[in-house]
Enzyme design. Structure first.
Site, PDB file in Angstrom:
ATOM      1  N   MET A 221      -0.181   6.115  -3.905  1.00  0.00           N
ATOM      2  CA  MET A 221      -1.122   6.166  -5.023  1.00  0.00           C
ATOM      3  C   MET A 221      -2.124   5.031  -5.011  1.00  0.00           C
ATOM      4  SD  MET A 221       0.965   7.579  -8.284  1.00  0.00           S
ATOM      5  CE  MET A 221      -0.614   7.727  -9.126  1.00  0.00           C
TER       6      MET A 221
ATOM      7  N   ARG B 185       0.870  -1.177   0.000  1.00  0.00           N
ATOM      8  CA  ARG B 185       0.000   0.000   0.000  1.00  0.00           C
ATOM      9  C   ARG B 185       0.901   1.219   0.000  1.00  0.00           C
ATOM     10  NH1 ARG B 185      -3.273  -1.047   4.075  1.00  0.00           N
ATOM     11  NH2 ARG B 185      -5.158  -1.410   2.863  1.00  0.00           N
ATOM     12  N   GLY B 186       0.650   2.147  -0.903  1.00  0.00           N
ATOM     13  CA  GLY B 186       1.484   3.339  -1.002  1.00  0.00           C
ATOM     14  C   GLY B 186       0.657   4.571  -1.257  1.00  0.00           C
TER      15      GLY B 186
ATOM     16  N   ASP C  58      10.456   9.958 -10.859  1.00  0.00           N
ATOM     17  CA  ASP C  58      10.328   9.641  -9.434  1.00  0.00           C
ATOM     18  C   ASP C  58      11.190   8.435  -9.082  1.00  0.00           C
ATOM     19  OD1 ASP C  58       7.687   8.685  -7.122  1.00  0.00           O
ATOM     20  OD2 ASP C  58       9.402   9.998  -6.823  1.00  0.00           O
TER      21      ASP C  58
END
Length: 745
Positions: free
Chosen positions: A22, A19-20, A141
């Site tokens: 975005m 889970r991040g 990124d």
């Protein structure tokens, strides 16, 4: 989302694996193709976003997802599919088994990674960036969490296109006043911080920050305050990495500092130049770092005269890969607007069809026919033994097929498979390994893991690993391929391809020193091949030849001799007396006779074999020379040392001219010259030859290679014969120490 949830009726989500900022990443199963995949679900925008923003976001998502899906490189995560389902944008990607660099640092308790791993990671990322930059794509990124290292050592960059999407979302959010935060600043280039136009050199700067961290354990500007980090990127020269870690190679430090240049013009021109510098620098020994004066640190601008863009105000440092500061691992709630926090997709259960990927223009039948004809011409050149020409044809056809049909089309991969085959046949095993690996990965994506064509490519990967002496790795691949073949109902244990895999596994077992296992497996395969293919089929005889080899290695030379003779007779009947395989079996008959002390019979056999080899292949052919070498060895065994020495000298001279002075066969002949000189009592001359062989083997193989050590033992024995006992003892001790050192590694 739960484990029974289907997206588009095709992708079944199994368990959450990440889970991040975005969204979430799920391990999933593609029900249509029966393969495991990763599904990234991007979080939907909240009610603060108007309809126009949402429409722009979706269009950008589709555009950037198409960009990501078009990338085909072993160093870039493959995107299989994308779309929108129940208001959630999703991507379907290859499932990677490994750890990202951030996790590797955490696994290592924030200590830097080993130097060989760092250099290898740098080289692989450079090649991947060179490819993507050639496509006109900038990542924007790059950070440790977006670089994955798989279990086999392969390094992949993740989130191409999606990282750019995140930047676009941030830009649009700023325009609409939502105040979305822009990621972590630890890896941002000065031009990104200044809000200027970025290009591929911005990725190179970010890579420099990543390399600095995995090499030293901390980013170049490891500060708790976001403003200080940003000012550091903009104004402060980084401290040289070797000040933190002296064992880092000097060439690597120079590369990192060049990547971290403030001015993009002062960085390496592109990632290809970076890869070249890494390749050239490999193997350069590290020199202990000398004390350096502290780097000059310009004063930071007063806080009332900011030169940083306004959107950086209030920015937190975010989560960097290394370090233990709690302040760096916590993100305030107000920095999470739009893209963080728990979320659950809602809405009705209506399904939309996935957005189709842009179709490649259909090539004309005429073009496909021309390429098929050229492919067949390459095969014909290979059958004639013209491997270099065949390789050039297959490379050209592969490039055109990739352009017309795509990199994973079966025809493209078929051409690449043949490229690998020609590389293997011309002694370029390392290049062949890269090509076969590419084919195996492409076939796995397009055909599935257990498809016969995928297994064929993986089997060739194992074969060239064996050519490279990497027999344990080859063994693991062979075992996996064999298991897939045996459980496949279309193949099964008695299928010719399965038996070929078992044969190769038996061959590789002998190279691992597992002689009894090799013998048993080869014997079983020979029995199965005789039953399935017939007792005189070439494949059956190849395996019986391997049975004989294993018997000889086990010292069972009478059985080996009988088996070699039976193979030679069967090959003569099936293939002809002059076929290379028939002649090879006759050579092994001679080896067995010599091992059994029947040198007179071996001598007669070798004289006939030399004549036949010279007639079929020519006087200077390596196999003719091998037969002449066998003849000379048996002359010596019969005490005919003057003749043996003359034969050894002649063969050595021809081998030096044809193969080169340091070729293994040339050195074997030179050693035979020394043996003959010794038996004739000419020990001083023998010492000169033994030393030449030892020096050459050390240059080519290394000082502790078994062949090099054996040559030094020969030299010591010669010194004893010359009455130079002290020198001999000292050399014996050195050899024993090197052997012990090698055994403890």
């Amino acid at each position: 989302m739960g484990d029974t949830r289907l997206i588009q009726g095709r992708y079944r989500l199994l368990d959450l694996i990440g889970r991040g900022g975005m969204g979430e990443v799920w391990r999933a199963r593609d029900e249509s193709l029966g393969r495991r995949v990763a599904v990234k679900c991007l979080k939907p925008m909240g009610p603060q976003h108007d309809a126009q923003f949402t429409r722009v976001l979706r269009e950008r998502f589709r555009r950037e997802a198409r960009v990501a899906a078009a990338l085909q490189h072993r160093g870039v995560t493959v995107v299989h599919d994308f779309g929108e389902y129940e208001g959630v944008l999703y991507l379907v990607m290859e499932l990677l088994e490994g750890r990202n660099l951030s996790q590797l640092l955490e696994d290592n308790r924030a200590h830097p990674l080993p130097v060989p791993d760092i250099v290898d990671i740098t080289e692989q990322v450079a090649h991947a960036l060179a490819y993507t930059h050639d496509q006109g794509i900038v990542h924007r990124d790059l950070k440790p969490a977006n670089i994955m290292r798989l279990g086999d050592g392969t390094v992949k960059i993740c989130d191409f296109g999606i990282a750019r999407l995140g930047a676009d979302i941030g830009f649009t959010s700023r325009l609409t006043g939502t105040g979305i935060a822009m990621g972590t600043p630890h890896y941002m280039s000065p031009e990104q911080i200044g809000g200027q136009q970025v290009d591929h050199r911005s990725d190179l700067y970010s890579l420099g920050c990543v390399l600095y961290e995995i090499a030293t354990g901390a980013p170049p500007f490891d500060l708790d305050d976001a403003w200080a980090v940003l000012v550091g990127h903009r104004d402060t020269p980084p401290e040289p990495p070797r000040n933190h870690r002296s064992e880092l190679p000097e060439f690597f430090e120079r590369i990192v500092l060049d990547l971290l240049a403030k001015d993009p013009e002062e960085r390496p021109g592109d990632a290809r130049e970076l890869a070249r510098r890494i390749t050239e620098g490999r193997g350069v020994p590290a020199i202990p770092a000398q004390p350096r004066p502290p780097a000059h640190r310009p004063e930071q601008p007063p806080s009332n005269e900011p030169r940083l863009p306004s959107w950086t105000r209030g920015m937190t440092t975010g989560h960097k890969a290394g370090g233990t500061s709690a302040a760096l691992r916590t993100t305030p709630p107000d920095a999470a607007a739009g893209l963080t926090g728990e979320w659950i997709p809602r809405g009705d259960t209506r399904r939309e069809q996935p957005v189709p990927e842009p179709e490649r223009p259909t090539p004309s039948p005429e073009l496909l026919a021309v390429l098929a004809g050229r492919h067949n011409a390459g095969l014909s050149l290979g059958r004639l033994g013209r491997w270099e020409e065949a390789g050039e044809v297959h490379r050209a056809v592969a490039a055109e097929r990739e352009h017309a049909l795509g990199p994973d089309h079966p025809d493209t991969l078929s051409s690449r498979y043949e490229v690998g085959f020609t590389l293997s046949r011309t002694g370029r095993a390392a290049d062949a390994l890269r090509e076969y690996t590419r084919v195996a990965e492409g076939r796995e994506r397009s055909l599935g893991t257990d498809h016969p064509d995928t297994l064929a490519a993986r089997q060739e990967v194992a074969y060239v690993l064996g050519q490279l002496g990497r027999h344990f790795e080859a063994h693991q691949v062979y075992l996996a391929v064999l298991a897939s073949r045996e459980r496949n109902p279309r193949l099964g244990p008695d299928h010719p391809d399965t038996l070929r895999c078992r044969h190769n596994l038996a061959f590789n077992l002998s190279r691992l020193g597992r002689l009894e296992d090799s013998f048993r497996m080869a014997r079983d395969v020979a029995t199965a091949r005789a039953r399935v293919l017939g007792p005189e089929h070439p494949d059956t005889l190849v395996t019986r030849y391997e049975v004989a080899y294993a018997l000889g290695q086990l010292g069972r030379w009478n059985e080996a001799l009988q088996t070699y003779r039976e193979v030679a007779e069967a090959r003569k009947t099936a293939l002809g007396a002059d076929h290379p395989d028939t002649l090879a079996a006759r050579y092994e008959v001679g080896i067995s006779l010599g091992r059994l002390g029947r040198s007179a019979e071996a001598l007669t056999l070798y004289r006939d074999l030399v004549e036949d080899r010279a007639r079929v292949h020519g006087l200077d052919h390596p196999e003719t020379l091998r037969a002449r070498h066998g003849l000379g060895v048996n002359l010596g065994r019969m005490g005919r040392w003057e003749e043996a020495l003359d034969e050894a000298r002649d063969v050595c001279a021809v081998r030096e001219r044809v193969l080169g002075p340091e070729h293994p066969d040339t050195l074997v002949s030179r050693r035979e010259v020394a043996v003959g000189l010794g038996w004739l009592g000419r020990w001083a001359d023998a010492l000169v030859e033994y030393r030449r062989v030892a020096a050459a083997r050390e240059r080519v193989l290394g000082v502790d290679h078994p062949d090099a050590l054996a040559s030094r033992n020969d030299e010591a024995h010669c010194l004893e014969q010359l009455g130079r006992g002290a020198e001999a003892v000292e050399l014996y001790r050195r050899v024993a120490a090197l052997r012990q050192q090698r055994g403890t590694r």
